[in-house]
Scaffold this motif. Structure first.
Motif, PDB file in Angstrom:
ATOM      1  N   LEU A 220       0.826  -1.204   0.000  1.00 59.10           N
ATOM      2  CA  LEU A 220       0.000   0.000   0.000  1.00 59.10           C
ATOM      3  C   LEU A 220       0.867   1.263   0.000  1.00 59.10           C
ATOM      4  CD1 LEU A 220      -2.708  -1.135   2.571  1.00 59.10           C
ATOM      5  CD2 LEU A 220      -2.940  -1.002   0.078  1.00 59.10           C
ATOM      6  N   LEU A 221       1.958   1.222   0.745  1.00 65.35           N
ATOM      7  CA  LEU A 221       2.889   2.339   0.787  1.00 65.35           C
ATOM      8  C   LEU A 221       3.513   2.560  -0.593  1.00 65.35           C
ATOM      9  CD1 LEU A 221       4.236   4.312   2.849  1.00 65.35           C
ATOM     10  CD2 LEU A 221       5.999   2.568   3.197  1.00 65.35           C
ATOM     11  N   ALA A 222       3.940   1.476  -1.222  1.00 69.22           N
ATOM     12  CA  ALA A 222       4.526   1.563  -2.555  1.00 69.22           C
ATOM     13  C   ALA A 222       3.520   2.068  -3.578  1.00 69.22           C
ATOM     14  CB  ALA A 222       5.060   0.190  -2.982  1.00 69.22           C
ATOM     15  N   GLY A 223       2.273   1.610  -3.443  1.00 66.67           N
ATOM     16  CA  GLY A 223       1.240   2.047  -4.363  1.00 66.67           C
ATOM     17  C   GLY A 223       1.021   3.546  -4.323  1.00 66.67           C
ATOM     18  N   LEU A 224       1.023   4.115  -3.119  1.00 61.96           N
ATOM     19  CA  LEU A 224       0.852   5.555  -2.985  1.00 61.96           C
ATOM     20  C   LEU A 224       2.046   6.294  -3.588  1.00 61.96           C
ATOM     21  CD1 LEU A 224      -0.642   8.032  -1.983  1.00 61.96           C
ATOM     22  CD2 LEU A 224       0.328   7.636   0.297  1.00 61.96           C
ATOM     23  N   ALA A 225       3.261   5.792  -3.364  1.00 64.06           N
ATOM     24  CA  ALA A 225       4.455   6.449  -3.908  1.00 64.06           C
ATOM     25  C   ALA A 225       4.427   6.472  -5.430  1.00 64.06           C
ATOM     26  CB  ALA A 225       5.713   5.733  -3.409  1.00 64.06           C
ATOM     27  N   VAL A 226       4.113   5.337  -6.039  1.00 67.14           N
ATOM     28  CA  VAL A 226       4.075   5.272  -7.502  1.00 67.14           C
ATOM     29  C   VAL A 226       2.972   6.166  -8.058  1.00 67.14           C
ATOM     30  CG1 VAL A 226       3.641   3.751  -9.473  1.00 67.14           C
ATOM     31  CG2 VAL A 226       5.112   2.976  -7.623  1.00 67.14           C
ATOM     32  N   ALA A 227       1.801   6.124  -7.434  1.00 65.18           N
ATOM     33  CA  ALA A 227       0.683   6.946  -7.906  1.00 65.18           C
ATOM     34  C   ALA A 227       1.009   8.433  -7.798  1.00 65.18           C
ATOM     35  CB  ALA A 227      -0.577   6.623  -7.113  1.00 65.18           C
ATOM     36  N   ALA A 228       1.684   8.831  -6.719  1.00 64.36           N
ATOM     37  CA  ALA A 228       2.031  10.243  -6.552  1.00 64.36           C
ATOM     38  C   ALA A 228       3.057  10.685  -7.592  1.00 64.36           C
ATOM     39  CB  ALA A 228       2.566  10.477  -5.136  1.00 64.36           C
ATOM     40  N   LEU A 229       4.055   9.854  -7.860  1.00 67.73           N
ATOM     41  CA  LEU A 229       5.053  10.189  -8.873  1.00 67.73           C
ATOM     42  C   LEU A 229       4.400  10.301 -10.252  1.00 67.73           C
ATOM     43  CD1 LEU A 229       8.023   7.906  -7.732  1.00 67.73           C
ATOM     44  CD2 LEU A 229       8.010  10.413  -7.745  1.00 67.73           C
ATOM     45  N   ARG A 230       3.530   9.351 -10.576  1.00 72.95           N
ATOM     46  CA  ARG A 230       2.849   9.397 -11.873  1.00 72.95           C
ATOM     47  C   ARG A 230       1.935  10.621 -11.967  1.00 72.95           C
ATOM     48  NH1 ARG A 230       0.948   3.046 -12.386  1.00 72.95           N
ATOM     49  NH2 ARG A 230       2.939   2.215 -13.149  1.00 72.95           N
ATOM     50  N   ASN A 231       1.219  10.884 -10.898  1.00 69.36           N
ATOM     51  CA  ASN A 231       0.282  12.001 -10.900  1.00 69.36           C
ATOM     52  C   ASN A 231       1.006  13.313 -11.194  1.00 69.36           C
ATOM     53  OD1 ASN A 231      -1.269  14.091  -8.650  1.00 69.36           O
ATOM     54  ND2 ASN A 231      -2.464  13.148 -10.283  1.00 69.36           N
ATOM     55  N   ALA A 232       2.153  13.533 -10.558  1.00 72.40           N
ATOM     56  CA  ALA A 232       2.914  14.754 -10.803  1.00 72.40           C
ATOM     57  C   ALA A 232       3.515  14.746 -12.212  1.00 72.40           C
ATOM     58  CB  ALA A 232       4.020  14.892  -9.761  1.00 72.40           C
ATOM     59  N   ARG A 233       4.026  13.621 -12.631  1.00 71.72           N
ATOM     60  CA  ARG A 233       4.632  13.523 -13.966  1.00 71.72           C
ATOM     61  C   ARG A 233       3.625  13.857 -15.052  1.00 71.72           C
ATOM     62  NH1 ARG A 233       5.966   7.876 -14.451  1.00 71.72           N
ATOM     63  NH2 ARG A 233       4.115   7.631 -15.764  1.00 71.72           N
ATOM     64  N   ARG A 234       2.367  13.505 -14.812  1.00 70.12           N
ATOM     65  CA  ARG A 234       1.331  13.693 -15.825  1.00 70.12           C
ATOM     66  C   ARG A 234       0.651  15.067 -15.746  1.00 70.12           C
ATOM     67  NH1 ARG A 234      -1.042   7.553 -14.823  1.00 70.12           N
ATOM     68  NH2 ARG A 234       0.569   6.464 -16.031  1.00 70.12           N
ATOM     69  N   HIS A 235       1.142  15.946 -14.864  1.00 70.75           N
ATOM     70  CA  HIS A 235       0.554  17.294 -14.798  1.00 70.75           C
ATOM     71  C   HIS A 235       0.745  18.083 -16.091  1.00 70.75           C
ATOM     72  CE1 HIS A 235      -0.149  17.944 -10.203  1.00 70.75           C
ATOM     73  NE2 HIS A 235      -1.003  17.109 -10.749  1.00 70.75           N
ATOM     74  N   PRO A 236       1.966  18.147 -16.669  1.00 67.16           N
ATOM     75  CA  PRO A 236       3.221  17.466 -16.343  1.00 67.16           C
ATOM     76  C   PRO A 236       4.084  18.330 -15.418  1.00 67.16           C
ATOM     77  CG  PRO A 236       3.437  18.507 -18.477  1.00 67.16           C
ATOM     78  CD  PRO A 236       2.046  18.839 -17.990  1.00 67.16           C
ATOM     79  N   ALA A 237       4.962  17.649 -14.659  1.00 63.66           N
ATOM     80  CA  ALA A 237       5.876  18.337 -13.751  1.00 63.66           C
ATOM     81  C   ALA A 237       7.272  17.759 -13.910  1.00 63.66           C
ATOM     82  CB  ALA A 237       5.396  18.187 -12.306  1.00 63.66           C
ATOM     83  N   GLY A 238       8.277  18.553 -13.506  1.00 59.56           N
ATOM     84  CA  GLY A 238       9.663  18.117 -13.582  1.00 59.56           C
ATOM     85  C   GLY A 238      10.034  17.178 -12.445  1.00 59.56           C
ATOM     86  N   LEU A 239      11.287  16.743 -12.428  1.00 59.71           N
ATOM     87  CA  LEU A 239      11.741  15.784 -11.415  1.00 59.71           C
ATOM     88  C   LEU A 239      11.578  16.323 -10.001  1.00 59.71           C
ATOM     89  CD1 LEU A 239      15.025  14.096 -12.726  1.00 59.71           C
ATOM     90  CD2 LEU A 239      12.681  13.235 -12.768  1.00 59.71           C
ATOM     91  N   LEU A 240      11.951  17.574  -9.791  1.00 57.44           N
ATOM     92  CA  LEU A 240      11.866  18.146  -8.442  1.00 57.44           C
ATOM     93  C   LEU A 240      10.427  18.143  -7.948  1.00 57.44           C
ATOM     94  CD1 LEU A 240      13.353  19.479  -6.112  1.00 57.44           C
ATOM     95  CD2 LEU A 240      13.016  21.691  -7.242  1.00 57.44           C
ATOM     96  N   GLU A 241       9.505  18.536  -8.813  1.00 56.17           N
ATOM     97  CA  GLU A 241       8.094  18.560  -8.425  1.00 56.17           C
ATOM     98  C   GLU A 241       7.551  17.152  -8.199  1.00 56.17           C
ATOM     99  OE1 GLU A 241       9.400  20.117 -10.986  1.00 56.17           O
ATOM    100  OE2 GLU A 241       9.114  22.256 -10.572  1.00 56.17           O
ATOM    101  N   GLN A 242       7.993  16.183  -9.003  1.00 50.67           N
ATOM    102  CA  GLN A 242       7.564  14.790  -8.808  1.00 50.67           C
ATOM    103  C   GLN A 242       8.009  14.278  -7.439  1.00 50.67           C
ATOM    104  OE1 GLN A 242       8.570  12.180 -12.170  1.00 50.67           O
ATOM    105  NE2 GLN A 242       8.533  13.984 -13.502  1.00 50.67           N
ATOM    106  N   ALA A 243       9.294  14.516  -7.122  1.00 49.73           N
ATOM    107  CA  ALA A 243       9.818  14.063  -5.835  1.00 49.73           C
ATOM    108  C   ALA A 243       9.092  14.736  -4.678  1.00 49.73           C
ATOM    109  CB  ALA A 243      11.323  14.340  -5.767  1.00 49.73           C
ATOM    110  N   ASP A 244       8.870  16.038  -4.797  1.00 49.63           N
ATOM    111  CA  ASP A 244       8.192  16.775  -3.728  1.00 49.63           C
ATOM    112  C   ASP A 244       6.760  16.285  -3.545  1.00 49.63           C
ATOM    113  OD1 ASP A 244       8.169  19.154  -1.861  1.00 49.63           O
ATOM    114  OD2 ASP A 244       6.515  19.695  -3.191  1.00 49.63           O
ATOM    115  N   HIS A 245       6.077  16.020  -4.650  1.00 53.57           N
ATOM    116  CA  HIS A 245       4.691  15.553  -4.584  1.00 53.57           C
ATOM    117  C   HIS A 245       4.610  14.192  -3.883  1.00 53.57           C
ATOM    118  CE1 HIS A 245       0.507  15.606  -5.652  1.00 53.57           C
ATOM    119  NE2 HIS A 245       0.582  14.529  -6.424  1.00 53.57           N
ATOM    120  N   ALA A 246       5.510  13.280  -4.251  1.00 48.85           N
ATOM    121  CA  ALA A 246       5.513  11.959  -3.617  1.00 48.85           C
ATOM    122  C   ALA A 246       5.846  12.073  -2.129  1.00 48.85           C
ATOM    123  CB  ALA A 246       6.520  11.048  -4.320  1.00 48.85           C
TER     124      ALA A 246
END
Length: 394
Positions: A220-246
């Motif tokens: 469940l923890l991993a699922g949230l991390a992957v979903a958060a990274l994808r969600n930011a990437r698809r905004h789209p957002a850069g690496l820093l924003e993806q990491a911060d979002h997760a």
């Protein structure tokens, strides 16, 4: 009867698209029935552990059990799967032609055709096209039927593994500029390890994450991390924003009590330059020529520990011919009872020896070597992702 396929393969694609996905083998059999000397048509799917090839949709001909991908005397099917090229051989009462069923380097299994006479070279080329059409059908089938999943499971998945496999992208992808492939173990009981990637016209993004703990909580923890990274990437957002979002999503849910280590890489496809965020994860390895060296990266805090963490975006430059290997700590730390860890030395030897193999086979080989060294059930999950940078497209 004819020794050629009955019509353009587009007709097969149409038939596959207008029939329920659980009938895809019946469609292929009907399509090939008019070809002279074709007696039996079967589809062998690889299991989650990439160890066994098992019949899908019932087997035509004498009963055939599962075939091992790695075996002492390689069969036409196992050779076709490993080498991703057609294999033809004499068998009792005829010939056997086995053609890999793959889509963009992701390997589903093997199209297994029995013939009364030796197939002409042109027929093998046409069977290749049939196999590609079946690969597209298999890729789409997973959202509409469980039959493909059932055929791929040599034993039941645990609930955490069911969650993790639903998170994973296709296990391999190829483009003219790069090839990427990954795998996770224990395939039937993985809990916290994941990887992800996304191909864009100008970039390739790859991530590897390892959630703390084991079992359902880790999944469940991993699922949230992957979903958060994808969600930011698809905004789209850069690496820093993806990491911060997760990081903020995990901290908001678990209050800093649980975390996920990870690496997120973005590679500029036209040039080979890139950038990496390292959230407390083991360093990636660069294979360049005959050398294997860790990529020097500073480690920031894992995702989820501190909501105010500011992550570093660190530069990465790949040269044509470079290979980058991302992994989880379970690879290096696996050890037999009372024995030494697998370690960097053994891993370096395998990566040097496998330099000529494609990424999908490297990932599979590393996992198999670690499991053999452990000589027992794994104490931690393993993830291996292999990325080959071929250089800008001409």
């Amino acid at each position: 009867m004819t020794d050629r396929l009955p019509s353009d393969v587009g007709e097969l694609v149409h038939r596959l698209g207008t029939n329920p996905p659980f009938r895809l083998l019946d469609v292929a059999r009907g399509y090939l029935a008019a070809v002279d000397k074709v007696e039996e048509v079967n589809l062998l799917l690889v299991d989650y552990g990439q160890e066994l090839l098992s019949p899908f949709g019932g087997y035509q001909g004498p009963p055939l059990g599962q075939e091992r991908v790695d075996q002492g005397e390689a069969s036409e099917a196992s050779e076709a799967y490993r080498t991703q090229s057609a294999r033809v051989g004499r068998v009792q009462l005829g010939w056997r032609a086995c053609v890999p069923v793959s889509l963009g380097a992701e390997r589903f299994g093997v199209l297994d055709v029995r013939l009364a006479a030796e197939p002409r070279p042109g027929l093998i080329t046409e069977l290749d096209r049939v196999a590609i059409a079946m690969a597209f059908a298999l890729a789409a089938a997973g959202r509409a039927t469980d039959e493909v999943e059932l055929a791929r499971r040599s034993r039941p998945l645990s609930l955490p593994a069911e969650i993790q496999w639903e998170l994973l992208p296709r296990l391999a992808l190829e483009a003219s500029e790069y090839a990427v492939a990954g795998t996770v173990e224990p395939a039937y009981d993985v809990g916290g390890d994941t990887f992800d990637y996304a191909a864009q016209p100008q970039a390739l993004t790859v991530s590897v994450t390892d959630a703390m703990g084991h079992g359902l909580q880790a999944a469940l923890l991993a699922g949230l991390a992957v979903a958060a990274l994808r969600n930011a990437r698809r905004h789209p957002a850069g690496l820093l924003e993806q990491a911060d979002h997760a990081n903020r999503a995990l901290h908001a849910q678990f209050g800093g009590e649980r975390f996920v280590t990870g690496q997120v890489l973005r590679l500029d496809v036209p040039g080979g330059s890139g950038a990496v965020v390292n959230a407390g994860h083991p360093l990636p390895l660069l294979v360049r020529g005959g050398r294997v060296e860790p990529v020097g990266l500073d480690a920031d805090l894992p995702f989820g520990l501190d909501a105010e963490t500011i992550y570093q975006v660190q530069p990465l430059k790949l040269a044509p011919g470079d290979r980058l290997v991302l992994l989880s700590d379970g690879v290096l730390e696996a050890a037999p009872e009372g024995g030494s860890a697998y370690g960097a030395g053994r891993l370096d030897e395998v990566l040097r020896a496998s330099r000529a193999l494609p990424p999908y086979e490297v990932a599979r080989l590393v996992v198999r070597e670690v499991i053999a060294h452990r000589a027992g059930d794994l104490a931690d999950d393993l993830t291996v992702v292999c990325l080959d940078w071929r250089g800008p497209a001409s």
